[in-house]
Design a protein around this motif. Structure first.
Motif, PDB file in Angstrom:
ATOM      1  N   LEU A 324      73.253   7.837  39.564  1.00 18.16           N
ATOM      2  CA  LEU A 324      74.512   7.554  38.878  1.00 18.16           C
ATOM      3  C   LEU A 324      74.654   8.491  37.683  1.00 18.16           C
ATOM      4  O   LEU A 324      73.833   8.462  36.763  1.00 18.16           O
ATOM      5  CB  LEU A 324      74.539   6.098  38.391  1.00 18.16           C
ATOM      6  N   LEU A 325      75.674   9.353  37.722  1.00 13.76           N
ATOM      7  CA  LEU A 325      76.045  10.121  36.525  1.00 13.76           C
ATOM      8  C   LEU A 325      76.958   9.197  35.728  1.00 13.76           C
ATOM      9  O   LEU A 325      78.075   8.901  36.160  1.00 13.76           O
ATOM     10  CB  LEU A 325      76.789  11.408  36.900  1.00 13.76           C
ATOM     11  N   PRO A 326      76.514   8.732  34.544  1.00 10.48           N
ATOM     12  CA  PRO A 326      77.192   7.607  33.884  1.00 10.48           C
ATOM     13  C   PRO A 326      78.370   8.012  32.993  1.00 10.48           C
ATOM     14  O   PRO A 326      78.537   7.470  31.905  1.00 10.48           O
ATOM     15  CB  PRO A 326      76.057   6.994  33.062  1.00 10.48           C
ATOM     16  N   TYR A 327      79.181   8.947  33.446  1.00 12.13           N
ATOM     17  CA  TYR A 327      80.241   9.484  32.584  1.00 12.13           C
ATOM     18  C   TYR A 327      81.526   8.653  32.723  1.00 12.13           C
ATOM     19  O   TYR A 327      82.610   9.163  33.026  1.00 12.13           O
ATOM     20  CB  TYR A 327      80.501  10.952  32.921  1.00 12.13           C
ATOM     21  N   LEU A 328      81.389   7.353  32.504  1.00 10.59           N
ATOM     22  CA  LEU A 328      82.468   6.410  32.814  1.00 10.59           C
ATOM     23  C   LEU A 328      83.665   6.547  31.881  1.00 10.59           C
ATOM     24  O   LEU A 328      84.796   6.230  32.259  1.00 10.59           O
ATOM     25  CB  LEU A 328      81.929   4.970  32.755  1.00 10.59           C
ATOM     26  N   GLU A 329      83.423   6.986  30.650  1.00  8.45           N
ATOM     27  CA  GLU A 329      84.511   7.146  29.671  1.00  8.45           C
ATOM     28  C   GLU A 329      84.745   8.629  29.381  1.00  8.45           C
ATOM     29  O   GLU A 329      85.141   8.989  28.279  1.00  8.45           O
ATOM     30  CB  GLU A 329      84.136   6.429  28.364  1.00  8.45           C
ATOM     31  N   PHE A 361      70.333   1.958  35.169  1.00 10.64           N
ATOM     32  CA  PHE A 361      69.384   2.126  34.061  1.00 10.64           C
ATOM     33  C   PHE A 361      68.878   3.560  33.994  1.00 10.64           C
ATOM     34  O   PHE A 361      68.816   4.168  32.919  1.00 10.64           O
ATOM     35  CB  PHE A 361      68.204   1.155  34.220  1.00 10.64           C
ATOM     36  N   GLU A 362      68.518   4.130  35.159  1.00  5.57           N
ATOM     37  CA  GLU A 362      68.010   5.501  35.162  1.00  5.57           C
ATOM     38  C   GLU A 362      69.092   6.492  34.753  1.00  5.57           C
ATOM     39  O   GLU A 362      68.817   7.459  34.032  1.00  5.57           O
ATOM     40  CB  GLU A 362      67.452   5.843  36.550  1.00  5.57           C
TER      41      GLU A 362
END
Length: 483
Positions: A324-329, A361-362
């Motif tokens: 998951l690349l966590p670039y949600l915003e 989490f990762e």
């Protein structure tokens, strides 16, 4: 040496700790919320600084400060208190991450000739929250208030000035000054031309005094130390030194480390702050930390982060190939303001709730490890990582962080570290004024009680998980980290 107090005026409350000046042991504590009437809910962008004084008085009630010989002040950063020539507030203080000022930030970047010009001038590129940007907003939107502004103080400057009885001399410290956008940590001097660029005219600025200097003494004989911003006070309260970094897990995340020199970064990823000891605190911010976990919990229908953590622990490092690349915003580090998150590696066997939970989490920790690598890439030594925030207590965070950061991870017990740092500064100034402490060496207080986690045998596993993340990031956003 006696007893000292540290007060921390955060965005929402005042907290006071009274400490033994020699050991740092906390003897007494006080607390009071700021009396802020905000019918719209949320955190206001403007606040009457008198609210800070009122909550300070309430927190110090019941004889809390009896016998105290010195006080240190920590306060929220990025708050601007504009005063007129008589020392009265021109308008309420402008506080917090002020979204009103986003256009003003872009204006200022262009007005000086781009991001690199700002990085060279003051070690940071203007952001909406910074005082210099708020001054530009003030000049554009409240020109009469801007015209009347003759003196500029930040929250801790103003509180120190009030405690001392509003003397002619106004002071600040390197830490607070370094976040303004018109003081350079590299040169140790103000850039009045940048105040004029933002506000439209010059304004009086507080004198920057040394880490162990006293701002003054109250009429009752109470010594007041220089004060500093909350970030610097917390670092001082934790007892950070060279080789130490702090990763803060809020909705967004931040990584800062102690470094002997200021770093100029034209990409704008590094904000070059000074600390409360004479060293430097380069900071890198990510937009997505715990919000990544909360979004994943909602998607999977689990009630809270503890349940998400328990679910993630049923998976294994690498999340069965899910990344998951966590670039949600969008994201600030790397600079991808208009992007979205990415979930890669979907296979039939990986499509299970526990693997997605682990990938969240990762992904969050790998995003923060990317930020840590920005500092490492500039020569910052990182041997220990202090992990702050409620999410630091989660088992899935503690399992993944040491191997992904590639360093020893320290999880301090929850405490009022900013207030403790302010008290430690007060003890330093008191000892230096009496000749019992070296002005160049802070008092050696006992460090924070903490849980220590080592990567151990899992270091190679962590490197493989990081590489999996980096490969997906490079494939999805090629060259995102090239400045």
């Amino acid at each position: 040496m006696g007893i000292v107090a540290g007060l921390d005026s955060s965005p929402d409350f005042t907290r006071i700790v009274v400490c033994d000046a020699d050991s740092g042991a906390v003897l007494r504590q006080g607390y009071a919320p700021h009396p802020v009437d905000n019918p719209e809910g949320g955190r206001p962008s403007d606040i009457d600084p008198q609210a800070w004084l009122l909550s300070l008085g309430e927190a110090a009630g019941g004889g809390l400060l009896e016998g105290v010989q010195a006080i240190g002040v920590s306060a929220q950063q990025n708050a601007v208190v504009p005063l007129d020539a008589q020392g009265n507030t021109v308008r309420p203080a402008m506080v917090g991450g002020d979204k009103r000022a986003q256009v003003a930030a872009a204006d200022l970047v262009d007005a000086l000739g781009g991001r690199e010009a700002w990085a060279q001038a003051v070690g940071s590129v203007p952001q909406a929250a910074q005082p210099v940007t708020k001054l530009r907003w003030l000049a554009k939107n409240e020109p009469e208030n801007a015209r009347r502004t003759a003196v500029l103080l930040q929250a801790h400057d103003w509180l120190v000035w009030q405690l001392l009885g509003r003397p002619v001399r106004r002071t600040t410290d390197r830490g607070g000054a370094s976040g303004t956008g018109y003081w350079s940590a590299a040169t140790g001097g103000y850039r009045p031309d940048l105040v004029e660029l933002a506000l439209g005219h010059q304004a009086a600025l507080p004198e920057v005094i040394g880490p162990s200097d006293a701002a003054g003494t109250t009429p009752e004989g109470l010594l007041i130390s220089a004060g500093t911003g909350e970030t610097m006070a917390a670092a001082f309260g934790l007892g950070l030194g060279l080789g130490d970094a702090v990763v803060s897990l809020g909705a967004s995340g931040s990584v800062m480390a102690v470094h002997p020199e200021a770093l100029a970064d034209q990409s704008g990823m590094i904000t070059s702050l000074a600390d409360a000891t004479g060293m430097h605190l380069p900071v890198v911010t990510t937009l997505n930390a715990v919000r990544t976990l909360r979004g994943t919990a909602e998607l999977l229908g689990v009630p809270d982060l503890e349940s998400l953590s328990d679910l993630a622990m049923k998976s294994t490092p690498g999340s069965h190939g899910l990344v998951l690349l966590p670039y949600l915003e969008g994201e600030r580090t790397p600079n991808l303001p208009h992007t979205a998150g990415t979930l890669a590696g979907l296979r039939r066997e990986s499509m299970k709730p526990e693997h997605l939970a682990r990938a969240a989490f990762e992904g969050m920790i790998c995003g923060l490890a990317d930020a840590l690598d920005v500092l490492r890439g500039r020569g910052v030594d990182v041997r220990r990582v202090f992990l702050l925030g409620q999410a630091a207590e989660l088992s899935a965070v503690q399992a993944a962080a040491p191997m992904l950061f590639g360093a020893q991870v320290v999880v301090p017990q929850p405490a009022d570290y900013a207030a403790i740092g302010a008290a430690r500064q007060a003890a330093w100034a008191l000892g230096a004024s009496r000749g019992t402490l070296d002005p160049r060496t802070p008092p050696a207080w006992q460090g924070a009680a903490a849980q220590v986690l080592n990567p151990g045998d899992e270091l190679a596993v962590g490197q493989a998980v990081r590489q999996q993340f980096v490969s997906v990031r490079e494939q999805t956003h090629p060259g995102a980290f090239r400045s």
